[in-house]
Motif scaffolding. Structure first.
Motif, PDB file in Angstrom:
ATOM      1  N   GLY A 293       0.788  -1.226   0.000  1.00 39.55           N
ATOM      2  CA  GLY A 293       0.000   0.000   0.000  1.00 39.55           C
ATOM      3  C   GLY A 293       0.818   1.272   0.000  1.00 39.55           C
ATOM      4  O   GLY A 293       0.316   2.342   0.324  1.00 39.55           O
ATOM      5  N   MET A 294       2.108   1.189  -0.360  1.00 33.53           N
ATOM      6  CA  MET A 294       2.960   2.380  -0.410  1.00 33.53           C
ATOM      7  C   MET A 294       2.525   3.290  -1.558  1.00 33.53           C
ATOM      8  O   MET A 294       2.190   2.819  -2.641  1.00 33.53           O
ATOM      9  N   THR A 295       2.521   4.599  -1.301  1.00 37.56           N
ATOM     10  CA  THR A 295       2.290   5.562  -2.374  1.00 37.56           C
ATOM     11  C   THR A 295       3.557   5.653  -3.207  1.00 37.56           C
ATOM     12  O   THR A 295       4.632   5.918  -2.659  1.00 37.56           O
ATOM     13  N   MET A 296       3.443   5.408  -4.496  1.00 38.31           N
ATOM     14  CA  MET A 296       4.651   5.358  -5.321  1.00 38.31           C
ATOM     15  C   MET A 296       4.504   6.201  -6.577  1.00 38.31           C
ATOM     16  O   MET A 296       3.484   6.139  -7.248  1.00 38.31           O
ATOM     17  N   LEU A 297       5.557   6.977  -6.878  1.00 38.98           N
ATOM     18  CA  LEU A 297       5.656   7.642  -8.170  1.00 38.98           C
ATOM     19  C   LEU A 297       6.893   7.088  -8.842  1.00 38.98           C
ATOM     20  O   LEU A 297       7.980   7.167  -8.279  1.00 38.98           O
ATOM     21  N   CYS A 298       6.704   6.546 -10.037  1.00 37.98           N
ATOM     22  CA  CYS A 298       7.798   5.790 -10.606  1.00 37.98           C
ATOM     23  C   CYS A 298       8.023   6.203 -12.053  1.00 37.98           C
ATOM     24  O   CYS A 298       7.141   6.041 -12.889  1.00 37.98           O
ATOM     25  N   VAL A 299       9.195   6.768 -12.328  1.00 39.84           N
ATOM     26  CA  VAL A 299       9.574   7.026 -13.712  1.00 39.84           C
ATOM     27  C   VAL A 299      10.243   5.764 -14.222  1.00 39.84           C
ATOM     28  O   VAL A 299      11.257   5.337 -13.674  1.00 39.84           O
ATOM     29  N   THR A 300       9.644   5.123 -15.212  1.00 41.09           N
ATOM     30  CA  THR A 300      10.253   3.876 -15.698  1.00 41.09           C
ATOM     31  C   THR A 300       9.791   3.575 -17.111  1.00 41.09           C
ATOM     32  O   THR A 300       8.778   4.097 -17.578  1.00 41.09           O
ATOM     33  N   HIS A 301      10.547   2.744 -17.775  1.00 46.59           N
ATOM     34  CA  HIS A 301      10.133   2.253 -19.089  1.00 46.59           C
ATOM     35  C   HIS A 301       9.672   0.812 -19.012  1.00 46.59           C
ATOM     36  O   HIS A 301       9.470   0.174 -20.044  1.00 46.59           O
ATOM     37  N   GLU A 302       9.539   0.269 -17.791  1.00 45.59           N
ATOM     38  CA  GLU A 302       9.090  -1.110 -17.639  1.00 45.59           C
ATOM     39  C   GLU A 302       7.576  -1.159 -17.759  1.00 45.59           C
ATOM     40  O   GLU A 302       6.844  -0.990 -16.794  1.00 45.59           O
ATOM     41  N   MET A 303       7.109  -1.370 -18.986  1.00 41.62           N
ATOM     42  CA  MET A 303       5.673  -1.287 -19.213  1.00 41.62           C
ATOM     43  C   MET A 303       4.932  -2.457 -18.582  1.00 41.62           C
ATOM     44  O   MET A 303       3.756  -2.351 -18.233  1.00 41.62           O
ATOM     45  N   GLY A 304       5.622  -3.591 -18.433  1.00 44.45           N
ATOM     46  CA  GLY A 304       5.000  -4.727 -17.752  1.00 44.45           C
ATOM     47  C   GLY A 304       4.672  -4.368 -16.318  1.00 44.45           C
ATOM     48  O   GLY A 304       3.584  -4.658 -15.811  1.00 44.45           O
ATOM     49  N   PHE A 305       5.623  -3.689 -15.679  1.00 45.90           N
ATOM     50  CA  PHE A 305       5.421  -3.233 -14.303  1.00 45.90           C
ATOM     51  C   PHE A 305       4.250  -2.263 -14.249  1.00 45.90           C
ATOM     52  O   PHE A 305       3.385  -2.348 -13.376  1.00 45.90           O
ATOM     53  N   ALA A 306       4.219  -1.323 -15.200  1.00 47.29           N
ATOM     54  CA  ALA A 306       3.149  -0.337 -15.236  1.00 47.29           C
ATOM     55  C   ALA A 306       1.790  -1.024 -15.348  1.00 47.29           C
ATOM     56  O   ALA A 306       0.849  -0.725 -14.614  1.00 47.29           O
ATOM     57  N   ARG A 307       1.691  -1.967 -16.270  1.00 50.62           N
ATOM     58  CA  ARG A 307       0.441  -2.674 -16.518  1.00 50.62           C
ATOM     59  C   ARG A 307      -0.052  -3.391 -15.257  1.00 50.62           C
ATOM     60  O   ARG A 307      -1.229  -3.356 -14.931  1.00 50.62           O
ATOM     61  N   GLN A 308       0.876  -4.030 -14.556  1.00 54.71           N
ATOM     62  CA  GLN A 308       0.465  -4.872 -13.437  1.00 54.71           C
ATOM     63  C   GLN A 308       0.255  -4.107 -12.139  1.00 54.71           C
ATOM     64  O   GLN A 308      -0.640  -4.425 -11.381  1.00 54.71           O
ATOM     65  N   VAL A 309       1.118  -3.122 -11.889  1.00 53.36           N
ATOM     66  CA  VAL A 309       1.133  -2.516 -10.560  1.00 53.36           C
ATOM     67  C   VAL A 309       0.453  -1.158 -10.528  1.00 53.36           C
ATOM     68  O   VAL A 309      -0.240  -0.829  -9.576  1.00 53.36           O
ATOM     69  N   ALA A 310       0.635  -0.352 -11.587  1.00 48.98           N
ATOM     70  CA  ALA A 310       0.167   1.032 -11.530  1.00 48.98           C
ATOM     71  C   ALA A 310      -1.351   1.093 -11.508  1.00 48.98           C
ATOM     72  O   ALA A 310      -2.030   0.218 -12.045  1.00 48.98           O
ATOM     73  N   ASN A 311      -1.867   2.123 -10.855  1.00 50.84           N
ATOM     74  CA  ASN A 311      -3.294   2.381 -11.015  1.00 50.84           C
ATOM     75  C   ASN A 311      -3.502   3.546 -11.970  1.00 50.84           C
ATOM     76  O   ASN A 311      -4.608   3.847 -12.353  1.00 50.84           O
ATOM     77  N   ARG A 312      -2.382   4.213 -12.332  1.00 50.35           N
ATOM     78  CA  ARG A 312      -2.476   5.334 -13.264  1.00 50.35           C
ATOM     79  C   ARG A 312      -1.154   5.433 -14.011  1.00 50.35           C
ATOM     80  O   ARG A 312      -0.089   5.276 -13.405  1.00 50.35           O
ATOM     81  N   VAL A 313      -1.228   5.662 -15.316  1.00 49.58           N
ATOM     82  CA  VAL A 313      -0.018   5.867 -16.103  1.00 49.58           C
ATOM     83  C   VAL A 313      -0.074   7.274 -16.678  1.00 49.58           C
ATOM     84  O   VAL A 313      -1.109   7.701 -17.186  1.00 49.58           O
ATOM     85  N   ILE A 314       1.046   8.002 -16.536  1.00 52.24           N
ATOM     86  CA  ILE A 314       1.101   9.371 -17.035  1.00 52.24           C
ATOM     87  C   ILE A 314       2.110   9.419 -18.166  1.00 52.24           C
ATOM     88  O   ILE A 314       3.226   8.915 -18.028  1.00 52.24           O
ATOM     89  N   PHE A 315       1.719   9.995 -19.288  1.00 45.33           N
ATOM     90  CA  PHE A 315       2.649  10.141 -20.404  1.00 45.33           C
ATOM     91  C   PHE A 315       3.027  11.611 -20.531  1.00 45.33           C
ATOM     92  O   PHE A 315       2.156  12.481 -20.606  1.00 45.33           O
ATOM     93  N   MET A 316       4.338  11.879 -20.530  1.00 49.56           N
ATOM     94  CA  MET A 316       4.803  13.265 -20.640  1.00 49.56           C
ATOM     95  C   MET A 316       5.583  13.450 -21.928  1.00 49.56           C
ATOM     96  O   MET A 316       6.279  12.545 -22.382  1.00 49.56           O
TER      97      MET A 316
END
Lengths: 263, 440
Positions: free
Chosen positions: A207-230
């Motif tokens: 339940g940690m609040t996390m902000l993660c800059v990464t290119h690991e899209m697998g991680f994004a798909r599985q873990v993130a609740n929101r993806v931001i594209f800049m």
């Protein structure tokens, strides 16, 4: 960078987003000299959110999360972290840095200190925790990242993946409420990326609040609740991962995703 | 197509090769000789030529060096002893009598001979004080208290005088700290530091002298005082060198931090100081210390010449030290600062715990070079009339007994300097090895 980089089974029972605001950024602008790196950033992060920020190189994603703990100074707009307004007041900055952990691309461990000393230094000097308690906490988190046996070695004697896990443990020892990750796997050999991502997934499950800059899209798909594209210093698109990856709205997002996932 | 395919068919090793000993010609004494002295005909020729050259030098030097003139009481007596043995001329032999006759003077100058125990005790205690600092692994931690007291004990032992003076000087530190606490609480750290420095300096310059005399007149306690004029020889070099070394390192750190500071005025002051001092020869500074300063002082003030020289040597070394340490700071990756910042360490904590330990470690060779240079530069004080070993060698030659002696005196002085400088150099290598923590 395949979208299958992570295949761990995820326990979502504790991954809940609360209504409490952890980070609020309003109309934030930043310049490097005359170069406008961040433009009108508006972002609200609730307690318990897992946000992945992606985008092409130079798009300002690292700068954005470095502004949150004042490693970079913003010139305009307002940043509130955990109820504290980020201003030039050093007391506020130190207060925020105590509550916000940060993991860097190049680990930034202290090479003249042992792993254990790396982990106990800040709790002892900043949080004024007694030494014994700090050591116990450090060993707890080193066990959590699965390298307690390296506690008395120096960073130079560890592999990249191990060093990055130490860096995560070092941040956790300060018991932060928010964790920032600045491309934590970009400097690692492919075989070591998984061990670091596993550690991050475990953290997300708690339940940690996390902000993660990464290119690991697998991680994004599985873990993130929101993806931001800049891109070019602006937030171009943000959405839930399913929608973001399967149905991107903007052309730039589509182009970026096709480049990063296409092969 | 099919042929190519056949050539690239896979290969799998099923047994691993065992380890083998290296060939006999590449290990042991023979291997060492081959690799270092006789690798190829050209290097072999060079080796043989070098050996001949070394033999030539030593065959001239050693007979000169081994000369039975230890008991001689004058240069003429040396010549007679050598002439009896049939040895004449420049290479006839060294005249070591001068060292036997004058070594005490070369060590202590004109320090009263009844009080030699004081510089000797100070010198021995110097090592006790340095132990916990230099070899923290082998000394009990409590001894560090003695190291802290030593800077006040040493001048008292050497110059003597009232015991209250060093105690009052120590009290000045307490006063500075008290002022810092009060002002820092009211107006912030920087104002606190400035106020503390001013208060302590005012205490030392204006109050310590009269107060010490006052207390001494009530409770007299102290050692016979020795005038600075009587200081000389290695005692003088070591006094100037050690004090200047001990102060120039912290001063250099402060200057280096100041030069990298964001505070505009602090930065400008540090840059100005460093560039000014580095732009002026040490000799000039020493002349300023010996002559010009007196002109600016109010008439009647007696500002000790050795103290003035120490201040100038310290300032000179600290400017170089600052640049050496700045090099170490610049070599640290930016990530170290960010790592420290992100954990919430404040500026001074980050400097003390993260930045300085690493920057100083990188700078060790440069720092020790500056130390060695400073120690050797102490012989320049002979130019302004202080009797350091070189100044004394002139004085000794002025004696008709030893008029004409050169190499023996210089050789002896060089040997003592070499012992100290070589010691420092070896220590720095030990320290570098000790602080080695694997590749970064």
């Amino acid at each position: 960078m395949s979208d299958l980089a992570v295949d761990t089974e995820i326990d979502r029972s504790q991954m809940t987003v609360s209504d409490d605001v952890a980070i609020e950024i309003n109309n934030m602008n930043k310049w490097y000299g005359a170069f406008h790196v961040l433009r009108d950033i508006d972002l609200t992060v609730n307690q318990g959110e897992r946000i992945v920020i992606c985008g092409p190189s130079g798009s300002g994603k690292s700068t954005l999360i470095r502004c949150i703990n004042a490693l970079e100074e913003h010139q305009q707009g307002k940043i509130v972290v955990d109820g504290t307004v980020l201003s030039n007041d050093l007391k506020n900055i130190d207060k925020i840095r105590r509550e916000v952990g940060m993991v860097f691309q190049h680990f930034n461990l202290f090479p003249h200190l042992t792993i254990l000393e790396n982990c106990t230094l800040a709790p002892i000097w900043v949080r004024k925790v007694p030494k014994k308690e700090a050591v116990d906490t450090a060993m707890h988190f080193l066990e959590k990242v699965k390298i307690p046996e390296q506690a008395n070695k120096y960073p130079g004697q560890l592999s990249g993946g191990q060093q990055q896990r130490v860096a995560i443990a070092r941040s956790l020892c300060m018991k932060p409420r928010i964790m920032l990750f600045d491309e934590p796997t970009s400097a690692l050999d492919p075989e070591m990326i998984k061990e670091v991502l596993d550690t991050m997934i475990e953290l997300a499950q708690e339940g940690m609040t996390m902000l993660c800059v990464t290119h690991e899209m697998g991680f994004a798909r599985q873990v993130a609740n929101r993806v931001i594209f800049m891109d070019q210093g602006q937030i171009v698109e943000q959405n839930e991962p399913e929608e973001f990856f399967n149905n991107p709205k903007s052309d730039r997002t589509k182009l970026f995703l096709s480049q990063i996932l296409g092969h | 197509m099919s042929e190519m395919h056949a050539e690239t068919v896979g290969y799998v090793r099923d047994t691993m090769l065992p380890e083998q000993d290296p060939p006999a010609t590449s290990v042991g004494a023979i291997g060492w000789l081959r690799e270092n002295l006789f690798s190829g005909w050209f290097n072999s020729v060079l080796t043989i030529l070098s050996l001949i050259f070394i033999y030539w030098i030593l065959s001239a030097l050693l007979p000169w060096f081994f000369s039975p003139t230890w008991e001689a009481t004058s240069l003429n007596e040396c010549r007679e002893i050598l002439a009896e043995m049939g040895r004449e001329g420049h290479f006839g032999g060294a005249c070591w009598g001068v060292i036997r006759d004058r070594w005490v003077q070369l060590l202590f100058g004109f320090y009263p001979s009844g009080l030699y125990w004081r510089p000797i005790l100070a010198f021995i205690l110097l090592f006790v004080a340095l132990g916990p600092v230099l070899f923290s692994d082998y000394f009990p931690g409590k001894l560090i208290w003695f190291s802290a007291i030593y800077p006040f004990l040493m001048p008292w032992l050497l110059w003597g005088g009232s015991v209250w003076t060093p105690l009052l000087v120590i009290a000045g530190l307490g006063i500075g700290y008290g002022v810092f606490r009060v002002v820092a609480a009211a107006a912030g750290n920087l104002a606190g530091i400035i106020a503390a420095v001013i208060a302590a300096l005012a205490w030392w310059i204006f109050l310590v002298g009269p107060l010490s005399e006052l207390i001494h007149s009530i409770i007299p306690a102290g050692l016979n005082s020795v005038d600075s004029r009587n200081f000389g020889g290695f005692m003088l070099s070591i006094t100037i060198g050690v004090v200047a070394i001990a102060i120039s390192l912290p001063l250099g750190i402060v200057l280096a931090l100041g030069r990298r500071s964001d505070l505009l005025i602090v930065k400008a002051l540090c840059v100005g100081f460093i560039e000014f001092i580095r732009g002026v020869p040490l000799i000039t500074l020493l002349f300023v210390a010996s002559t010009l300063l007196n002109i600016f002082m109010p008439p009647g003030t007696n500002f000790d010449i050795i103290l003035r020289v120490i201040i100038m040597a310290t300032l000179f070394a600290s400017a170089y030290m600052a640049e050496v340490i700045r090099g170490g700071l610049a070599a640290l990756p930016k990530g170290q600062y960010e790592g420290a910042d992100s954990l919430g360490l404040d500026y001074w904590q980050a400097q003390r715990l993260i930045i300085m330990p690493q920057a100083l470690k990188i700078s060790i060779p440069g720092i020790v070079s500056t130390f060695i240079g400073l120690f050797k530069d102490t012989v320049l004080v002979s130019i302004i009339g202080l009797l350091d070993p070189l100044g004394l060698s002139n004085a000794i030659r002025a004696d008709s007994d030893w008029n004409g002696i050169v190499w023996e005196l210089y050789g002896f002085i060089a040997l003592l300097f070499f012992i100290f400088c070589f010691g420092m150099s070896r220590y720095s290598m030990y320290l570098e090895r000790k602080l080695q923590t694997g590749h970064r």
